[in-house]
Design a protein around this motif. Structure first.
Motif, PDB file in Angstrom:
ATOM      1  N   ALA A 158       0.836  -1.212   0.000  1.00  0.00           N
ATOM      2  CA  ALA A 158       0.000   0.000   0.000  1.00  0.00           C
ATOM      3  C   ALA A 158       0.863   1.252   0.000  1.00  0.00           C
ATOM      4  CB  ALA A 158      -0.911  -0.010   1.230  1.00  0.00           C
ATOM      5  N   GLY A 159       0.501   2.193  -0.822  1.00  0.00           N
ATOM      6  CA  GLY A 159       1.228   3.457  -0.870  1.00  0.00           C
ATOM      7  C   GLY A 159       2.458   3.447  -1.755  1.00  0.00           C
ATOM      8  N   THR A 160       2.776   2.280  -2.360  1.00  0.00           N
ATOM      9  CA  THR A 160       3.930   2.234  -3.267  1.00  0.00           C
ATOM     10  C   THR A 160       3.444   2.216  -4.717  1.00  0.00           C
ATOM     11  OG1 THR A 160       4.070  -0.162  -3.578  1.00  0.00           O
ATOM     12  CG2 THR A 160       5.065   0.748  -1.567  1.00  0.00           C
ATOM     13  N   ALA A 161       4.385   2.313  -5.648  1.00  0.00           N
ATOM     14  CA  ALA A 161       4.036   2.271  -7.070  1.00  0.00           C
ATOM     15  C   ALA A 161       3.493   0.913  -7.490  1.00  0.00           C
ATOM     16  CB  ALA A 161       5.263   2.622  -7.913  1.00  0.00           C
ATOM     17  N   PHE A 162       3.662  -0.093  -6.625  1.00  0.00           N
ATOM     18  CA  PHE A 162       3.192  -1.439  -6.956  1.00  0.00           C
ATOM     19  C   PHE A 162       1.725  -1.653  -6.587  1.00  0.00           C
ATOM     20  CE2 PHE A 162       7.744  -1.711  -6.468  1.00  0.00           C
ATOM     21  CZ  PHE A 162       8.110  -2.468  -7.562  1.00  0.00           C
ATOM     22  N   GLU A 163       1.153  -0.710  -5.855  1.00  0.00           N
ATOM     23  CA  GLU A 163      -0.211  -0.900  -5.359  1.00  0.00           C
ATOM     24  C   GLU A 163      -1.221  -1.243  -6.461  1.00  0.00           C
ATOM     25  OE1 GLU A 163      -1.415   1.901  -2.377  1.00  0.00           O
ATOM     26  OE2 GLU A 163      -3.496   1.236  -2.425  1.00  0.00           O
ATOM     27  N   PRO A 164      -1.185  -0.538  -7.607  1.00  0.00           N
ATOM     28  CA  PRO A 164      -2.181  -0.886  -8.635  1.00  0.00           C
ATOM     29  C   PRO A 164      -2.068  -2.321  -9.144  1.00  0.00           C
ATOM     30  CG  PRO A 164      -1.042   1.180  -9.169  1.00  0.00           C
ATOM     31  CD  PRO A 164      -0.337   0.587  -7.994  1.00  0.00           C
ATOM     32  N   PHE A 165      -0.882  -2.897  -9.037  1.00  0.00           N
ATOM     33  CA  PHE A 165      -0.690  -4.246  -9.570  1.00  0.00           C
ATOM     34  C   PHE A 165      -0.955  -5.338  -8.530  1.00  0.00           C
ATOM     35  CE2 PHE A 165       2.283  -1.283 -11.559  1.00  0.00           C
ATOM     36  CZ  PHE A 165       1.903  -1.375 -12.895  1.00  0.00           C
ATOM     37  N   LEU A 166      -0.661  -5.047  -7.271  1.00  0.00           N
ATOM     38  CA  LEU A 166      -0.649  -6.109  -6.266  1.00  0.00           C
ATOM     39  C   LEU A 166      -1.720  -5.992  -5.189  1.00  0.00           C
ATOM     40  CD1 LEU A 166       3.229  -6.494  -5.867  1.00  0.00           C
ATOM     41  CD2 LEU A 166       1.678  -8.148  -6.880  1.00  0.00           C
ATOM     42  N   VAL A 167      -2.438  -4.878  -5.172  1.00  0.00           N
ATOM     43  CA  VAL A 167      -3.526  -4.757  -4.197  1.00  0.00           C
ATOM     44  C   VAL A 167      -4.837  -4.678  -4.973  1.00  0.00           C
ATOM     45  CG1 VAL A 167      -4.500  -3.437  -2.284  1.00  0.00           C
ATOM     46  CG2 VAL A 167      -2.017  -3.558  -2.558  1.00  0.00           C
ATOM     47  N   LYS A 168      -5.706  -5.664  -4.744  1.00  0.00           N
ATOM     48  CA  LYS A 168      -6.995  -5.708  -5.436  1.00  0.00           C
ATOM     49  C   LYS A 168      -8.117  -5.740  -4.417  1.00  0.00           C
ATOM     50  CE  LYS A 168      -5.126  -6.672  -9.662  1.00  0.00           C
ATOM     51  NZ  LYS A 168      -4.657  -5.532 -10.420  1.00  0.00           N
ATOM     52  N   GLU A 169      -9.026  -4.798  -4.523  1.00  0.00           N
ATOM     53  CA  GLU A 169     -10.198  -4.718  -3.637  1.00  0.00           C
ATOM     54  C   GLU A 169      -9.800  -4.856  -2.167  1.00  0.00           C
ATOM     55  OE1 GLU A 169     -12.972  -7.597  -5.172  1.00  0.00           O
ATOM     56  OE2 GLU A 169     -12.986  -6.622  -7.127  1.00  0.00           O
ATOM     57  N   GLY A 170      -8.780  -4.096  -1.787  1.00  0.00           N
ATOM     58  CA  GLY A 170      -8.384  -4.062  -0.382  1.00  0.00           C
ATOM     59  C   GLY A 170      -7.519  -5.230   0.048  1.00  0.00           C
ATOM     60  N   ILE A 171      -7.206  -6.127  -0.861  1.00  0.00           N
ATOM     61  CA  ILE A 171      -6.391  -7.290  -0.501  1.00  0.00           C
ATOM     62  C   ILE A 171      -4.991  -7.146  -1.096  1.00  0.00           C
ATOM     63  CG2 ILE A 171      -6.127  -9.790  -0.659  1.00  0.00           C
ATOM     64  CD1 ILE A 171      -8.524  -9.041   1.038  1.00  0.00           C
ATOM     65  N   ASP A 172      -4.026  -7.007  -0.204  1.00  0.00           N
ATOM     66  CA  ASP A 172      -2.630  -7.063  -0.633  1.00  0.00           C
ATOM     67  C   ASP A 172      -2.282  -8.535  -0.761  1.00  0.00           C
ATOM     68  OD1 ASP A 172       0.115  -7.304  -0.761  1.00  0.00           O
ATOM     69  OD2 ASP A 172       0.525  -5.733   0.721  1.00  0.00           O
ATOM     70  N   HIS A 173      -2.080  -8.955  -1.985  1.00  0.00           N
ATOM     71  CA  HIS A 173      -1.852 -10.383  -2.219  1.00  0.00           C
ATOM     72  C   HIS A 173      -0.668 -10.914  -1.419  1.00  0.00           C
ATOM     73  CE1 HIS A 173      -1.811 -14.254  -4.154  1.00  0.00           C
ATOM     74  NE2 HIS A 173      -0.540 -14.081  -4.454  1.00  0.00           N
ATOM     75  N   THR A 174       0.338 -10.044  -1.190  1.00  0.00           N
ATOM     76  CA  THR A 174       1.533 -10.532  -0.489  1.00  0.00           C
ATOM     77  C   THR A 174       1.250 -10.812   0.991  1.00  0.00           C
ATOM     78  OG1 THR A 174       2.477  -8.390   0.202  1.00  0.00           O
ATOM     79  CG2 THR A 174       2.991  -9.136  -2.024  1.00  0.00           C
ATOM     80  N   SER A 175       0.118 -10.337   1.511  1.00  0.00           N
ATOM     81  CA  SER A 175      -0.231 -10.622   2.913  1.00  0.00           C
ATOM     82  C   SER A 175      -0.921 -11.975   3.071  1.00  0.00           C
ATOM     83  CB  SER A 175      -1.167  -9.542   3.470  1.00  0.00           C
ATOM     84  OG  SER A 175      -0.549  -8.283   3.460  1.00  0.00           O
ATOM     85  N   VAL A 176      -1.533 -12.467   2.004  1.00  0.00           N
ATOM     86  CA  VAL A 176      -2.344 -13.694   2.115  1.00  0.00           C
ATOM     87  C   VAL A 176      -1.809 -14.861   1.285  1.00  0.00           C
ATOM     88  CG1 VAL A 176      -4.455 -12.414   2.656  1.00  0.00           C
ATOM     89  CG2 VAL A 176      -3.925 -12.937   0.260  1.00  0.00           C
ATOM     90  N   GLU A 177      -0.747 -14.597   0.497  1.00  0.00           N
ATOM     91  CA  GLU A 177      -0.195 -15.678  -0.340  1.00  0.00           C
ATOM     92  C   GLU A 177       0.232 -16.829   0.560  1.00  0.00           C
ATOM     93  OE1 GLU A 177       3.090 -13.906  -2.439  1.00  0.00           O
ATOM     94  OE2 GLU A 177       4.267 -13.574  -0.634  1.00  0.00           O
ATOM     95  N   GLY A 178      -0.051 -18.022   0.104  1.00  0.00           N
ATOM     96  CA  GLY A 178       0.278 -19.181   0.936  1.00  0.00           C
ATOM     97  C   GLY A 178      -0.895 -19.645   1.784  1.00  0.00           C
ATOM     98  N   VAL A 179      -1.916 -18.773   1.921  1.00  0.00           N
ATOM     99  CA  VAL A 179      -3.143 -19.178   2.622  1.00  0.00           C
ATOM    100  C   VAL A 179      -4.289 -19.258   1.618  1.00  0.00           C
ATOM    101  CG1 VAL A 179      -4.855 -18.634   4.400  1.00  0.00           C
ATOM    102  CG2 VAL A 179      -2.432 -18.192   4.832  1.00  0.00           C
ATOM    103  N   SER A 180      -4.584 -18.103   0.980  1.00  0.00           N
ATOM    104  CA  SER A 180      -5.752 -18.076   0.090  1.00  0.00           C
ATOM    105  C   SER A 180      -5.546 -18.947  -1.142  1.00  0.00           C
ATOM    106  CB  SER A 180      -6.076 -16.637  -0.315  1.00  0.00           C
ATOM    107  OG  SER A 180      -4.978 -16.063  -0.973  1.00  0.00           O
ATOM    108  N   ASP A 181      -4.286 -19.215  -1.484  1.00  0.00           N
ATOM    109  CA  ASP A 181      -4.000 -20.056  -2.650  1.00  0.00           C
ATOM    110  C   ASP A 181      -3.349 -21.383  -2.236  1.00  0.00           C
ATOM    111  OD1 ASP A 181      -1.662 -18.949  -1.729  1.00  0.00           O
ATOM    112  OD2 ASP A 181      -1.012 -18.098  -3.645  1.00  0.00           O
ATOM    113  N   THR A 182      -3.656 -21.830  -1.039  1.00  0.00           N
ATOM    114  CA  THR A 182      -3.051 -23.083  -0.563  1.00  0.00           C
ATOM    115  C   THR A 182      -3.415 -24.272  -1.454  1.00  0.00           C
ATOM    116  OG1 THR A 182      -2.893 -24.613   1.303  1.00  0.00           O
ATOM    117  CG2 THR A 182      -5.021 -23.537   0.983  1.00  0.00           C
ATOM    118  N   PRO A 183      -2.473 -25.178  -1.690  1.00  0.00           N
ATOM    119  CA  PRO A 183      -2.830 -26.367  -2.472  1.00  0.00           C
ATOM    120  C   PRO A 183      -3.687 -27.369  -1.686  1.00  0.00           C
ATOM    121  CG  PRO A 183      -0.512 -26.461  -1.789  1.00  0.00           C
ATOM    122  CD  PRO A 183      -1.048 -25.123  -1.352  1.00  0.00           C
TER     123      PRO A 183
END
Lengths: 155, 718
Positions: free
Chosen positions: B466-491
């Motif tokens: 949040a607040g970086t130039a990467f926000e448009p690519f990696l934060v979608k609808e309030g979800i920073d993917h890097t905070s939930v990776e490994g949980v929301s996409d668990t195999p």
């Protein structure tokens, strides 16, 4: 003024006498092979030899070095121990980022100069003061053993 | 059989003999450079530098676009070129490329090192460069000998023609460089590889061991000064006023200047700058960080974890868990972590009014170059950024805010002498940009047969993005993917998995840290799965295998680690094993840790790792990266934590921000999965996530106690 020897050359140090040897080497003598990692004797990146003993250059003020002989990574002699250590470091592909490795090599040379066949526990004890954030520890252990074997003629 | 790379549509190729009288190949993929453009990178035509130079003496130099900071790109990337070039490997050397548009990541349009992507990104690009150069060298020889190129072949640095004709690459380079670069080249089938896949020692070992490598901290320039900056002692504080009276009398000190973050003392050497900084009297305006504490954050996060919030994943049936026969609820906590690379942060800048040069070990050349330019009122094309080999980084040198680069540029512009900023270890440990602190709350339900029926997972922690130039690519609808990776996409096949994310803000600056979100999500997922296995009365390995039935690659990796570790066999009294598996950066790593307690302290004796990282380029590097990633992960698993009290970071150096020492390093056995994959996946990071849960699960097996917070060393195990 403090007079001492670095890699066999006489040095007359006239800057602040409380300057740590590390910064005398790096900033005043241009010898940047001795690395800054912590400044607090915690990491071993600045390991040199003073009168043949391993020492941490970040914590030795130049004023303590009157008449002493300092050897840095740049001034290691091409003797059997040094050749064995450097050869083993290449053979075991120890290096990752390499920043701590001059200090690791200095510690390993000091160990094997005194003790040609260190036990696993002696290796761990001698190398424990040299941190490596890349985690080259397993290969450091192997390389020290390889160098020791080479020195013992076992290859 | 050969596969064909067809780079012609998007590829601009240029061959020129401009440098070193040899062959120079520039290779460029235009059109996918959105971020670089957005940040003001120049649209200038491609400059005359490249990925490959062949000198008249036959030396082959590969320009490496990534930062070398231990991961071995200065060996792996030249291997890609050399495989197709058919040169003599002993004549190959690597050079780190400066910041330039043609060195951008092929998909992301910016020059960067991260996400365990370096080899994968260059996989097609650099093999193509090698094949093109080989084709041109063969064509040059054929023309010289007046034979058809098809009658010639390249081998170990020579082109060999009919009738015993032979010419070295060095002798052909100049003529080859004048030929047009082929638009289409055939690339080898992996079965034909001679170098890729073979254990290959690093190209830079001797220069590293003999300390001939010039790291950023070792840069020497005429008239170079050293600057140390007094940073805020309280998180987010600002300089109210300062008194430099006592500083000016210190021999060697030349300037005292305020920067946007603190006050810099510039001197002729480090020690004078250090004394000068110690003598500074600064009044700080504390701001909202003054009352901040990790304890307070933990309470705040734990409360948030019970609140509804943005959902990264919704359960098909949110009520299913209510029917569970058994429910396990657990709350987890992981601390802020500093990267603490061995080489402290530093940056050298020469500001010349209308241009500047910057030397630093940057993971983010494009971003740092643009930030440096902005800080000095220049355009990026006027700033030359030299990529210096770095003594580790682990994400710290990939800062969207370019903090330490901007600071050096501000000072250099102000004092108008060449300046190297040096961070002390204390500056590094207290300087922010930490892996965020997180609290997880998991509520998982099992039916009467021990099968999972629902899983509510709440994650609370600051957003890195949040607040970086990467926000448009990696934060979608309030979800920073890097905070939930490994949980929301668990195999794991978890029915009714719901993942909620809260991303509270705080004045503490945060950043990615080797393996990013996986550094905490793997710990939670893998210890919870283990806990559920115990609740279901099942073996941890068997329980996992059932949930991974749709992911044979994960199962194969898990099975290999278990088999090699002797899973299920007896251990000496006082020892136990724990298992964990995690998928990240396109790779899968499973680990079995063997632990005991020695005087109440956790001792890890042995780690058996199985690793599927796709097609392996250099097995020697892969083994080293797995060993290193485990050491890095073990530091955090056992010891490291940044804590804050009254706005102040409580740690300062390696005595209180502990990292793993050699005597604590377990024996590590690395087993690479032969998957037959046709391309490489991530190597540098994926072995970090599984170690903390593998050790925690082993401690459960040993003691019956569940570790729900890191570092494990703070739990009393005796």
């Amino acid at each position: 003024m403090t007079k001492f020897y670095v890699n066999g050359e006489p040095v007359e140090f006239r800057a602040a006498p409380d300057t740590p040897l590390l910064w005398a080497l790096r900033d005043h003598l241009g010898l940047t092979g001795t690395k800054f990692g912590c400044g607090l004797s915690q990491c071993g990146a600045c390991t040199v030899h003073v009168n043949g003993e391993p020492a941490l250059a970040c914590s030795i003020p130049v004023s303590d070095l009157q008449g002493k002989r300092v050897t840095t990574i740049e001034g290691l002699p091409a003797n059997a121990v040094v050749k064995a250590v450097k050869g083993a470091w290449v053979d075991k592909d120890v290096v990752q980022c390499g920043y701590c490795q001059p200090g690791q090599v200095m510690a390993a040379v000091a160990l094997l100069t005194k003790n040609k066949s260190p036990s696993d526990a002696e290796i761990d004890a001698a190398m424990d003061g040299n941190l490596c954030r890349c985690g080259t520890y397993p290969r450091i252990r192997e390389a020290v053993k390889t160098a020791a074997a080479k020195l013992a003629g076992k290859r | 059989m050969k596969t064909t790379a067809n780079p012609s549509r998007r590829t601009f190729l240029k061959a020129t003999a401009a440098l070193s009288g040899g062959l120079v190949i520039a290779f460029w993929l235009p059109g996918r450079r959105g971020l670089a453009r957005a940040q003001g990178a120049p649209k200038a035509p491609i400059p005359p530098n490249a990925f490959l130079r062949i000198a008249k003496d036959g030396t082959v130099t590969v320009m490496v676009k990534n930062l070398e900071f231990g991961q071995g790109v200065t060996t792996a990337l030249p291997m890609l070129v050399a495989e197709e070039l058919e040169c003599d490997w002993s004549r190959v050397r690597a050079e780190l490329a400066p910041a330039a548009p043609e060195y951008a990541h092929t998909a992301f349009g910016m020059q960067m090192t991260g996400g365990s992507m370096s080899v994968g990104d260059s996989w097609t690009q650099l093999r193509t460069v090698g094949a093109q150069a080989r084709t041109m060298l063969v064509a040059a020889a054929a023309a010289q000998w007046k034979v058809k190129p098809e009658a010639c072949r390249a081998e170990k640095g020579f082109v060999i023609g009919p009738g015993g004709k032979k010419a070295s690459f060095g002798s052909l380079a100049e003529a080859a460089a004048k030929l047009p670069a082929p638009e289409k080249v055939a690339l080898k089938d992996p079965k034909q590889f001679k170098l890729i896949g073979k254990p290959t020692r690093r190209l830079d070992s001797v220069e590293r061991i003999e300390a001939k490598t010039v790291f950023g901290l070792d840069v020497k320039r005429p008239g170079l000064h050293t600057a140390l900056v007094a940073h805020p002692p309280v998180v987010g504080a600002r300089v109210a006023k300062f008194d430099a009276q006592k500083v000016r009398g210190i021999a060697g000190v030349t300037h005292v200047v305020q920067t946007s973050l603190g006050v810099a003392v510039v001197a002729k050497n480090f020690w004078a700058a250090k004394k000068g900084r110690d003598a500074l009297e600064i009044e700080w305006e504390a701001g909202p960080g003054a009352t901040l504490s990790s304890e307070g954050l933990r309470a705040e996060y734990a409360a948030l974890a019970r609140q509804p919030g943005p959902m990264a994943k919704k359960a098909a049936d949110p009520n299913a868990i209510k029917a569970a026969a058994k429910t396990v609820v657990a709350e987890y906590e992981v601390p802020f972590l500093a990267h603490a690379p061995m080489e402290p942060l530093n940056c050298t800048v020469e500001y010349r009014g209308d241009s500047a040069e910057v030397w630093c070990g940057s993971q983010f050349q494009t971003v740092d170059q643009a930030a440096a330019a902005k800080a000095m009122g220049l355009t990026p094309d006027k700033v030359t950024l030299h990529t210096m080999p770095a003594g580790g980084g682990f994400g710290r040198r990939a800062n969207p805010a370019s903090d330490y680069v901007v600071e050096a540029c501000e000072i250099a512009k102000s004092v108008k002498v060449p300046v190297k900023t040096v961070w002390t270890r204390e500056d590094d440990v207290r300087g922010g940009y930490y892996r965020p602190m997180y609290v997880h709350r998991v509520e998982a339900g099992l039916d009467a047969k021990g099968a999972i029926v629902g899983w509510n997972h709440a994650i609370v922690g600051q957003s890195i993005i949040a607040g970086t130039a990467f926000e448009p690519f990696l934060v979608k609808e309030g979800i920073d993917h890097t905070s939930v990776e490994g949980v929301s996409d668990t195999p794991y096949d978890i029915p009714n998995l719901a993942v909620t994310l809260h991303s509270p803000k705080s004045p503490v600056t945060t950043l990615w840290w080797r393996s990013v979100g996986h550094s905490h999500t793997a710990f939670v997922m893998e210890t919870m799965i283990d806990e559920l296995a115990a609740a279901a009365g099942e073996d941890p390995l068997a329980f996992r295998r059932k949930l991974l039935a749709k992911h044979p690659r994960v199962v194969a990796t898990l099975d290999l680690a278990a088999r090699k570790a002797g899973w299920g066999t007896a251990l000496p009294q006082g020892r136990a094993r724990g298992i964990a598996v995690h998928e990240s950066f396109g790779s899968v790593c499973a680990q079995v840790a063997e632990v005991s307690l020695e005087k109440g302290e956790v001792k890890v004796h042995r780690v058996v790792a199985a690793f599927d990282c796709g097609l392996v380029v250099n097995p020697m590097t892969v083994e080293a990266q797995v060993q290193g990633a485990i050491a890095f992960g073990l530091s955090a698993a056992l010891h490291s934590a940044i804590t804050i009290k009254d706005g102040k970071v409580q740690q300062s150096n390696f005595h209180d921000y502990r990292v793993l020492r050699l005597s604590e390093m377990p024996k590590v056995e690395v087993h690479i999965v032969s998957s037959g994959a046709d391309k490489p996946t991530g190597v540098g990071e994926p072995a970090t996530p599984p170690i903390a849960p593998a050790v925690a699960n082993a401690l459960f097996a040993l003691t019956g106690k569940r570790a729900r917070s890191l570092p494990l060393g703070k739990t009393s195990w005796a």
